[in-house]
Motif scaffolding. Structure first.
Motif, PDB file in Angstrom:
ATOM      1  N   GLU A  59       0.346  -1.440   0.086  1.00 50.70           N
ATOM      2  CA  GLU A  59       0.301   0.491   0.009  1.00 50.70           C
ATOM      3  C   GLU A  59       0.948   1.050  -0.315  1.00 50.70           C
ATOM      4  O   GLU A  59       0.375   2.209  -0.234  1.00 50.70           O
ATOM      5  N   ASP A  60       1.937   1.183   0.200  1.00 50.59           N
ATOM      6  CA  ASP A  60       2.722   2.182   0.742  1.00 50.59           C
ATOM      7  C   ASP A  60       4.475   1.788  -0.066  1.00 50.59           C
ATOM      8  O   ASP A  60       5.384   1.980   1.360  1.00 50.59           O
ATOM      9  N   PHE A  61       4.600   2.182  -0.897  1.00 51.58           N
ATOM     10  CA  PHE A  61       5.049   1.858  -1.917  1.00 51.58           C
ATOM     11  C   PHE A  61       7.320   2.269  -1.089  1.00 51.58           C
ATOM     12  O   PHE A  61       8.470   1.763  -1.504  1.00 51.58           O
ATOM     13  N   THR A  62       6.870   3.916  -1.293  1.00 48.63           N
ATOM     14  CA  THR A  62       8.166   4.160  -0.729  1.00 48.63           C
ATOM     15  C   THR A  62       8.262   4.346   1.089  1.00 48.63           C
ATOM     16  O   THR A  62       9.571   3.963   1.350  1.00 48.63           O
ATOM     17  N   ALA A  63       7.451   3.946   1.784  1.00 44.33           N
ATOM     18  CA  ALA A  63       7.776   3.466   3.225  1.00 44.33           C
ATOM     19  C   ALA A  63       8.448   2.165   2.736  1.00 44.33           C
ATOM     20  O   ALA A  63       8.956   1.989   3.923  1.00 44.33           O
ATOM     21  N   ASP A  64       7.541   1.183   2.306  1.00 40.97           N
ATOM     22  CA  ASP A  64       7.800   0.123   2.418  1.00 40.97           C
ATOM     23  C   ASP A  64       9.422  -0.565   1.761  1.00 40.97           C
ATOM     24  O   ASP A  64      10.840  -0.778   2.195  1.00 40.97           O
ATOM     25  N   LEU A  65      10.116   0.831   0.486  1.00 36.89           N
ATOM     26  CA  LEU A  65      11.211   0.888   0.330  1.00 36.89           C
ATOM     27  C   LEU A  65      12.554   1.030   0.912  1.00 36.89           C
ATOM     28  O   LEU A  65      13.541   0.362   1.677  1.00 36.89           O
ATOM     29  N   GLU A  66      11.788   2.006   1.937  1.00 37.32           N
ATOM     30  CA  GLU A  66      12.672   2.548   3.501  1.00 37.32           C
ATOM     31  C   GLU A  66      12.878   1.256   4.209  1.00 37.32           C
ATOM     32  O   GLU A  66      13.944   0.998   5.112  1.00 37.32           O
ATOM     33  N   THR A  67      11.633   0.426   4.634  1.00 37.78           N
ATOM     34  CA  THR A  67      12.747  -0.188   5.624  1.00 37.78           C
ATOM     35  C   THR A  67      13.792  -1.337   4.826  1.00 37.78           C
ATOM     36  O   THR A  67      14.475  -2.339   5.645  1.00 37.78           O
ATOM     37  N   ILE A  68      13.626  -1.500   3.166  1.00 36.78           N
ATOM     38  CA  ILE A  68      14.026  -2.380   2.926  1.00 36.78           C
ATOM     39  C   ILE A  68      15.700  -1.813   3.762  1.00 36.78           C
ATOM     40  O   ILE A  68      16.836  -1.757   3.912  1.00 36.78           O
TER      41      ILE A  68
END
Length: 116
Positions: A59-68
């Motif tokens: 749902e939140d591409f930017t946030a998920d990339l930040e977790t990586i």
């Protein structure tokens, strides 16, 4: 679902090292990708050009990339893979990969021929 395609260049002198790394991707790196809702991730090679494709199901591409990016094992993985890559000039801040715009997609939906 969002489809992502990217390209990077492979340093010819580090080709075998890069290929060896990807023959046995670390399980924690794969887990971080899955936790960030990344699916169907593939990297292809043509001469010295790397082509990556993956699907994002979150749902939140930017946030998920930040977790990586914040994941310690992913960071450690990149200390091995990043030196093998030559970034394109338009790669995002400090990144190695350039995003490719999607210009066409064959969907599963079959459209009726309006002239039939």
């Amino acid at each position: 679902m969002q489809r992502i395609a990217q390209v990077a260049r492979l340093r010819p002198e580090l080709r075998e090292e890069y290929l060896a790394l990807h023959r046995e991707v670390w399980p924690d790196v794969e887990a971080a990708l899955r936790a960030a809702h990344i699916r169907n991730y593939s990297i292809f090679l043509h001469e010295d050009m790397l082509f990556a494709y993956y699907e994002y199901h979150g749902e939140d591409f930017t946030a998920d990339l930040e977790t990586i990016k914040a994941d310690p094992e992913s960071q450690r993985w990149w200390t091995f893979t990043d030196p093998c890559q030559i970034p394109w000039p338009d790669a995002a801040d400090g990144g190695r990969w350039s995003d490719l715009p999607e210009i066409w997609h064959l969907s599963d939906e079959v459209k009726e021929d309006p002239d039939a």
